[in-house]
Scaffold this motif. Structure first.
Motif, PDB file in Angstrom:
ATOM      1  N   THR A   1      26.913  30.381  35.193  1.00  0.00           N
ATOM      2  CA  THR A   1      25.970  31.394  35.648  1.00  0.00           C
ATOM      3  C   THR A   1      25.212  31.983  34.474  1.00  0.00           C
ATOM      4  O   THR A   1      25.801  32.290  33.435  1.00  0.00           O
ATOM      5  CB  THR A   1      26.717  32.529  36.386  1.00  0.00           C
ATOM      6  N   ASN A   2      23.914  32.140  34.642  1.00  0.00           N
ATOM      7  CA  ASN A   2      23.080  32.795  33.638  1.00  0.00           C
ATOM      8  C   ASN A   2      23.588  34.223  33.428  1.00  0.00           C
ATOM      9  O   ASN A   2      23.860  34.947  34.388  1.00  0.00           O
ATOM     10  CB  ASN A   2      21.631  32.805  34.131  1.00  0.00           C
ATOM     11  N   PHE A   3      23.722  34.629  32.177  1.00  0.00           N
ATOM     12  CA  PHE A   3      24.193  35.985  31.901  1.00  0.00           C
ATOM     13  C   PHE A   3      23.220  37.048  32.392  1.00  0.00           C
ATOM     14  O   PHE A   3      23.597  38.217  32.519  1.00  0.00           O
ATOM     15  CB  PHE A   3      24.455  36.164  30.405  1.00  0.00           C
ATOM     16  N   ASN A   4      21.959  36.693  32.646  1.00  0.00           N
ATOM     17  CA  ASN A   4      20.995  37.648  33.193  1.00  0.00           C
ATOM     18  C   ASN A   4      20.710  37.353  34.662  1.00  0.00           C
ATOM     19  O   ASN A   4      19.593  37.492  35.135  1.00  0.00           O
ATOM     20  CB  ASN A   4      19.689  37.640  32.398  1.00  0.00           C
TER      21      ASN A   4
ATOM     22  N   THR B   1      37.740  43.553  39.466  1.00  0.00           N
ATOM     23  CA  THR B   1      39.089  43.329  38.943  1.00  0.00           C
ATOM     24  C   THR B   1      39.513  41.881  39.131  1.00  0.00           C
ATOM     25  O   THR B   1      40.127  41.269  38.240  1.00  0.00           O
ATOM     26  CB  THR B   1      40.100  44.263  39.650  1.00  0.00           C
ATOM     27  N   LEU B   2      39.202  41.316  40.278  1.00  0.00           N
ATOM     28  CA  LEU B   2      39.571  39.935  40.576  1.00  0.00           C
ATOM     29  C   LEU B   2      38.411  38.970  40.318  1.00  0.00           C
ATOM     30  O   LEU B   2      38.480  37.803  40.723  1.00  0.00           O
ATOM     31  CB  LEU B   2      40.042  39.815  42.032  1.00  0.00           C
ATOM     32  N   GLY B   3      37.367  39.455  39.661  1.00  0.00           N
ATOM     33  CA  GLY B   3      36.236  38.604  39.337  1.00  0.00           C
ATOM     34  C   GLY B   3      36.444  37.884  38.019  1.00  0.00           C
ATOM     35  O   GLY B   3      37.537  37.884  37.439  1.00  0.00           O
ATOM     36  N   THR B   4      35.380  37.302  37.516  1.00  0.00           N
ATOM     37  CA  THR B   4      35.427  36.602  36.238  1.00  0.00           C
ATOM     38  C   THR B   4      34.968  37.537  35.122  1.00  0.00           C
ATOM     39  O   THR B   4      34.393  38.595  35.375  1.00  0.00           O
ATOM     40  CB  THR B   4      34.545  35.351  36.275  1.00  0.00           C
ATOM     41  N   ALA B   5      35.204  37.115  33.885  1.00  0.00           N
ATOM     42  CA  ALA B   5      34.885  37.971  32.739  1.00  0.00           C
ATOM     43  C   ALA B   5      33.409  38.316  32.696  1.00  0.00           C
ATOM     44  O   ALA B   5      33.032  39.455  32.379  1.00  0.00           O
ATOM     45  CB  ALA B   5      35.312  37.280  31.447  1.00  0.00           C
ATOM     46  N   ASP B   6      32.539  37.348  33.006  1.00  0.00           N
ATOM     47  CA  ASP B   6      31.099  37.642  32.974  1.00  0.00           C
ATOM     48  C   ASP B   6      30.716  38.644  34.043  1.00  0.00           C
ATOM     49  O   ASP B   6      29.826  39.474  33.837  1.00  0.00           O
ATOM     50  CB  ASP B   6      30.271  36.357  33.076  1.00  0.00           C
ATOM     51  N   GLN B   7      31.388  38.633  35.185  1.00  0.00           N
ATOM     52  CA  GLN B   7      31.115  39.632  36.217  1.00  0.00           C
ATOM     53  C   GLN B   7      31.559  41.017  35.768  1.00  0.00           C
ATOM     54  O   GLN B   7      30.882  42.016  36.034  1.00  0.00           O
ATOM     55  CB  GLN B   7      31.826  39.238  37.520  1.00  0.00           C
ATOM     56  N   ARG B   8      32.687  41.073  35.089  1.00  0.00           N
ATOM     57  CA  ARG B   8      33.148  42.368  34.575  1.00  0.00           C
ATOM     58  C   ARG B   8      32.194  42.904  33.518  1.00  0.00           C
ATOM     59  O   ARG B   8      31.923  44.112  33.464  1.00  0.00           O
ATOM     60  CB  ARG B   8      34.565  42.229  34.004  1.00  0.00           C
ATOM     61  N   LEU B   9      31.691  42.016  32.679  1.00  0.00           N
ATOM     62  CA  LEU B   9      30.726  42.444  31.664  1.00  0.00           C
ATOM     63  C   LEU B   9      29.465  42.998  32.313  1.00  0.00           C
ATOM     64  O   LEU B   9      28.970  44.074  31.935  1.00  0.00           O
ATOM     65  CB  LEU B   9      30.374  41.262  30.761  1.00  0.00           C
ATOM     66  N   LYS B  10      28.932  42.295  33.307  1.00  0.00           N
ATOM     67  CA  LYS B  10      27.706  42.742  33.969  1.00  0.00           C
ATOM     68  C   LYS B  10      27.896  44.095  34.643  1.00  0.00           C
ATOM     69  O   LYS B  10      27.022  44.973  34.576  1.00  0.00           O
ATOM     70  CB  LYS B  10      27.249  41.689  34.976  1.00  0.00           C
ATOM     71  N   SER B  11      29.034  44.268  35.291  1.00  0.00           N
ATOM     72  CA  SER B  11      29.308  45.542  35.949  1.00  0.00           C
ATOM     73  C   SER B  11      29.363  46.680  34.940  1.00  0.00           C
ATOM     74  O   SER B  11      28.818  47.768  35.171  1.00  0.00           O
ATOM     75  CB  SER B  11      30.626  45.448  36.724  1.00  0.00           C
ATOM     76  N   ARG B  12      29.992  46.430  33.796  1.00  0.00           N
ATOM     77  CA  ARG B  12      30.116  47.496  32.794  1.00  0.00           C
ATOM     78  C   ARG B  12      28.779  47.827  32.159  1.00  0.00           C
ATOM     79  O   ARG B  12      28.464  49.011  31.937  1.00  0.00           O
ATOM     80  CB  ARG B  12      31.128  47.080  31.712  1.00  0.00           C
TER      81      ARG B  12
END
Length: 355
Positions: free
Chosen positions: A105-108, A126-137
């Motif tokens: 997935t594109n980071f943007n 919480t149960l997502g992937t690291a890139d999803q956690r990064l985007k949320s933060r």
């Protein structure tokens, strides 16, 4: 200035990522109850795009000086390197900072497009992937700021902004302050870009409470190889002028920039110019060139030394060359350049940002 460290859990045991966040809290300058405008700046969401990183590096001493002199009126949040996941990705020695290798997935892309400007409505990752956690933060860090700038760069190109049509011409002063060459206007974000996630919640509000004083933009700082001290200094000065002009920083010695005189065009006017053949590119144009309809843009050498081994590519309409590839090798179907046409493109792919 306050520095904090954000930590993002990885997708396997013993793996985590971290990035710094810098905050200048500011003060209520006129003693009233209304706080001054706030700003959020981030760079390198696509982790290999460094012009914005070095621009922030050059901006930080200017902000520290303003803070020491009591001239920061509104809070400023700075994320100089927004993507530690992409920064750590290498494949056979080549950096891969645009897509998350685990999810492809594109980071943007894939930022949650909220129905209301409320941080509590962000999905649980919480149960997502690291890139999803990064985007949320990152989205949490940016929400609530009056100015939100996401600093990127293209392959080779002019400096330009992506701006939602509802914010133009109100953002003309920002474009002038930053000294960009062009502004591309967009209407709808269906892919979940960071910029789209930052402005979409405010578009759904009733007119009487809508925050159209916001300033949200994706900034494209020329090309990926334009990592240069002089350019970084000029870009930092542009960011500083914007913050002064919008009332985040007080600086009476700074002159007001003139009106914006660059290119302004809707996204639908952009021709992406896919390559008809694979091969080596010989460009006949560079960013900033004005071309007529039918002008030769590039030649693709697909069968070197053979009769008929070259294919020429011509401009489908008159316009300005906005960007081109930094590498001269291309596959069939990949984009050769961006042409900002004088009218709507006939290319059905136009209307969304490229990957």
């Amino acid at each position: 200035m306050q520095k904090s460290i954000e930590r993002i859990a990885g997708d396997s045991e013993g793996v985590s990522y971290e990035f710094p966040v810098f905050r200048f809290e500011g003060f209520r300058f006129d003693g009233s109850d209304k706080a001054a405008p706030s700003a959020y700046l981030q760079a390198a969401l696509h982790a290999g795009e460094l012009p914005g990183v070095v621009a922030i590096d050059a901006l930080m001493p200017m902000l520290e000086k303003a803070e020491a002199e009591g001239r920061i009126k509104g809070s400023i949040t700075i994320v100089p390197q927004a993507n530690p996941i992409g920064r750590a990705q290498y494949h056979f020695g080549e950096h891969q900072g645009r897509f998350h290798l685990g999810t492809r997935t594109n980071f943007n892309r894939g930022f949650p497009l909220l129905a209301a400007p409320d941080v509590e409505l962000l999905p649980d990752t919480t149960l997502g992937t690291a890139d999803q956690r990064l985007k949320s933060r990152l989205l949490q860090l940016s929400i609530g700021h009056d100015i939100v700038l996401d600093l990127h760069c293209d392959d080779e190109g002019l400096a330009y902004l992506y701006v939602h049509t509802s914010l133009w011409p109100a953002m003309a002063d920002c474009a002038a302050a930053m000294g960009v060459d062009a502004v591309i206007l967009w209407d709808e974000d269906t892919d979940g870009t960071f910029e789209g996630a930052s402005i979409t919640p405010y578009l759904s509000l009733p007119a009487e409470v809508a925050r159209f004083d916001r300033r949200v933009a994706t900034v494209e700082y020329r090309g990926i190889l334009d990592v240069d001290g002089a350019l970084a200094g000029a870009d930092a000065e542009g960011l500083y002028r914007l913050l002064v002009g919008r009332g985040v920083i007080l600086d009476q010695a700074l002159s007001t920039p003139g009106s914006f005189t660059g290119i302004v065009a809707p996204l639908e006017n952009i021709d992406m110019m896919p390559a008809p053949r694979a091969g080596a590119i010989l460009y006949n144009v560079k960013p900033g060139d004005r071309v007529a309809k039918g002008a030769l843009l590039a030649t693709i050498v697909h069968a070197p030394g053979e009769a008929g081994g070259r294919t020429q590519v011509f401009a489908p309409q008159a316009g300005i060359i906005l960007t081109r590839r930094s590498r001269r090798i291309i596959r069939a179907g990949e984009d050769l350049l961006k042409l900002v046409g004088d009218r709507k493109s006939a290319d059905a792919r136009s209307g969304t940002l490229e990957d």
